[in-house]
Design an enzyme around this catalytic site. Sequence first.
Site, PDB file in Angstrom:
ATOM      1  CE  LYS A   9      -1.148   0.829   4.926  1.00 35.18           C
ATOM      2  NZ  LYS A   9      -2.193   0.952   5.959  1.00 35.18           N
ATOM      3  CB  SER A  25      -6.339   3.878 -15.052  1.00 31.80           C
ATOM      4  OG  SER A  25      -6.012   5.263 -15.631  1.00 31.80           O
ATOM      5  CE1 TYR A  58      -5.824   0.766 -16.650  1.00 34.20           C
ATOM      6  CE2 TYR A  58      -8.165   0.664 -16.211  1.00 34.20           C
ATOM      7  CZ  TYR A  58      -6.872   1.117 -17.054  1.00 34.20           C
ATOM      8  OH  TYR A  58      -7.348   1.902 -18.274  1.00 34.20           O
TER       9      TYR A  58
END
Length: 121
Positions: A9, A25, A58
């Site tokens: 993360k 995205s 993504y």
Amino acid sequence: MQIEMLYSKIHRATVTDANLNYVGSITIDEELLEASKMRVGQKVEILNINNGERFSTYIILGERGKRDICLNGAAARKVHKGDKIIIVAYASFDAKELDEYKPTVVLVDEDNNITDVIESI
């Protein structure tokens, strides 16, 4: 048995732009991607600290050193420039892999400069 775990993360990144007129995205600076071990095209979950939104998208490659964190397309409606977000990637591990499992946590400052990289939760 496979167990889905936190893989990596980027914690408390600052949104630098939200571009509605772009194919969906999240654009992430190349250095942040390398530090987090995330990859272009990888599915990530975005957690918006400011408004509580949680959504998936993504990754696309951002320019090295610009510190861009830009939400594109429909995701741009879920953030505002300046919002703090957490970018989370998960992976599936089997029981044997979990013995040596260490997630990567990238901490950043207000300008998305890396302040620390930790291999634990």
